[in-house]
Design a protein around this motif. Sequence first.
Motif, PDB file in Angstrom:
ATOM      1  N   THR A   1       0.843  -1.192   0.000  1.00 50.74           N
ATOM      2  CA  THR A   1       0.000   0.000   0.000  1.00 50.74           C
ATOM      3  C   THR A   1       0.882   1.247   0.000  1.00 50.74           C
ATOM      4  O   THR A   1       2.102   1.160  -0.038  1.00 50.74           O
ATOM      5  CB  THR A   1      -0.911   0.040   1.238  1.00 50.74           C
ATOM      6  N   LEU A   2       0.243   2.397   0.108  1.00 57.14           N
ATOM      7  CA  LEU A   2       0.953   3.662   0.266  1.00 57.14           C
ATOM      8  C   LEU A   2       1.046   4.071   1.735  1.00 57.14           C
ATOM      9  O   LEU A   2       1.298   5.222   2.050  1.00 57.14           O
ATOM     10  CB  LEU A   2       0.262   4.766  -0.537  1.00 57.14           C
ATOM     11  N   GLY A   3       0.819   3.119   2.612  1.00 58.26           N
ATOM     12  CA  GLY A   3       0.910   3.372   4.041  1.00 58.26           C
ATOM     13  C   GLY A   3      -0.380   3.130   4.789  1.00 58.26           C
ATOM     14  O   GLY A   3      -0.372   2.952   6.009  1.00 58.26           O
ATOM     15  N   GLY A   4      -1.514   3.101   4.083  1.00 58.96           N
ATOM     16  CA  GLY A   4      -2.789   2.802   4.711  1.00 58.96           C
ATOM     17  C   GLY A   4      -3.076   1.315   4.692  1.00 58.96           C
ATOM     18  O   GLY A   4      -2.214   0.491   4.373  1.00 58.96           O
ATOM     19  N   SER A   5      -4.323   0.963   5.003  1.00 62.74           N
ATOM     20  CA  SER A   5      -4.688  -0.453   5.079  1.00 62.74           C
ATOM     21  C   SER A   5      -5.306  -0.977   3.797  1.00 62.74           C
ATOM     22  O   SER A   5      -5.579  -2.177   3.693  1.00 62.74           O
ATOM     23  CB  SER A   5      -5.679  -0.665   6.230  1.00 62.74           C
ATOM     24  N   PHE A   6      -5.520  -0.114   2.799  1.00 57.60           N
ATOM     25  CA  PHE A   6      -6.252  -0.524   1.601  1.00 57.60           C
ATOM     26  C   PHE A   6      -5.510  -0.121   0.338  1.00 57.60           C
ATOM     27  O   PHE A   6      -4.977   0.993   0.228  1.00 57.60           O
ATOM     28  CB  PHE A   6      -7.634   0.130   1.587  1.00 57.60           C
ATOM     29  N   SER A   7      -5.493  -1.016  -0.622  1.00 62.76           N
ATOM     30  CA  SER A   7      -5.063  -0.697  -1.988  1.00 62.76           C
ATOM     31  C   SER A   7      -5.782  -1.626  -2.945  1.00 62.76           C
ATOM     32  O   SER A   7      -6.205  -2.727  -2.576  1.00 62.76           O
ATOM     33  CB  SER A   7      -3.542  -0.823  -2.145  1.00 62.76           C
ATOM     34  N   LEU A   8      -5.941  -1.191  -4.173  1.00 62.18           N
ATOM     35  CA  LEU A   8      -6.608  -1.977  -5.210  1.00 62.18           C
ATOM     36  C   LEU A   8      -5.956  -1.676  -6.540  1.00 62.18           C
ATOM     37  O   LEU A   8      -5.851  -0.511  -6.934  1.00 62.18           O
ATOM     38  CB  LEU A   8      -8.099  -1.628  -5.279  1.00 62.18           C
ATOM     39  N   ALA A   9      -5.486  -2.690  -7.234  1.00 64.29           N
ATOM     40  CA  ALA A   9      -4.935  -2.527  -8.573  1.00 64.29           C
ATOM     41  C   ALA A   9      -6.061  -2.606  -9.589  1.00 64.29           C
ATOM     42  O   ALA A   9      -6.942  -3.465  -9.484  1.00 64.29           O
ATOM     43  CB  ALA A   9      -3.890  -3.598  -8.856  1.00 64.29           C
ATOM     44  N   THR A  10      -6.029  -1.719 -10.583  1.00 64.75           N
ATOM     45  CA  THR A  10      -7.113  -1.657 -11.560  1.00 64.75           C
ATOM     46  C   THR A  10      -6.698  -2.025 -12.975  1.00 64.75           C
ATOM     47  O   THR A  10      -7.549  -2.379 -13.791  1.00 64.75           O
ATOM     48  CB  THR A  10      -7.720  -0.245 -11.591  1.00 64.75           C
TER      49      THR A  10
END
Length: 364
Positions: free
Chosen positions: A206-215
């Motif tokens: 991630t960028l430091g948070g708890s969430f990321s999603l690749a699109t």
Amino acid sequence: MPLRHFLLPLALAGASVGLLSTAALAAPRYTITALPANTTPAGINNAGQIVGDIGTGGGRRGFLWSSGGLVELGTLGGSDSTALAINAGGQAVGYSGIASGDSRAFVYAGGVLTDLNVFGGAISFGTAINNSGQVAGQYLGGGTFRAFTQNGGVSTDLGTLGGSFAYAAGINSRGQIVGGSALDDTSPFLSHAFLYQDGVMTDLGTLGGSFSLATAINDHGQVVGNAWVDGSEHAFMYADGIMVDLGTLGGRRSFANAINASGVVVGNANDSEDFDYFAFIYEAGIMTNLNSLIDPALGWTLHSATGVNDSGQIAAYGCRDGECGALLLDLLVGQVPEPGSMALVLSGLALIGRRRASAAYRRA
């Protein structure tokens, strides 16, 4: 409804263009061709064909548009359908309702809409297709939504990063698949972007948070998506273990929807007041409001860019005089696409060492 729809923030017809009131307009770079009204774009191929859906009297229907006009794809027996991606050969994938009300992933080719019959008829959504006809998407299995790929009629579950949920959003010609997966089931937001290759799902961080999603992913393996950072959500680009924050247009949120072979990224982002969304292009390390690259006399406001091909053509969503729909942006004669931004970004990051840095809005 698949998560791709949460990645297309589309503004209302009466939206303001306040972001441009304080920004200097660059020389126009693009011409605009308007598709029929009430169309929503999703993807574009290298031939400039666009897919998406169009509102009709009986619901929404998937469409395939080219310079010869728009073709509605029909349904698999239900009232609605949506096309989400198209490959170089003009094969489109998406999902359609069936008579029972459930949804099925489909492939459209040669004028025929075919149920992909994922795992024998599970509720499913086709979200991406590569030039070999390999499909990626999401299906309902075991009471939760999971990511799948289908090749030659054989469906494969991609697994997860530890939780029960996974979503596949993009696929390239090498069969690499990207999306997002839950790490565990303690929180619906504890999900990370993944890259799936050769049977292995890898956490992109991630960028430091708890969430990321690749699109989306291009044929060089460059990945784009969105991630939480400092109480907001930013578009990112990922390659060779490095996740780069692409920034915003002055607001708190940005969403990357597509990337071409040159590393040019398109998407949408908040204005400085977080009131509206505007289409952006990211190239050579700079995020630019696409509205500053069109002739204002045309009257269009671009709210989202959903696809970009290797020639620099862009599928976008915009509004003019209260009417909204899909648009094709073509480079003006003499204009050329900027060099790939990821190469420039990586060359700078190499000076400080390589390290691995560690949806959001419903369609209107």
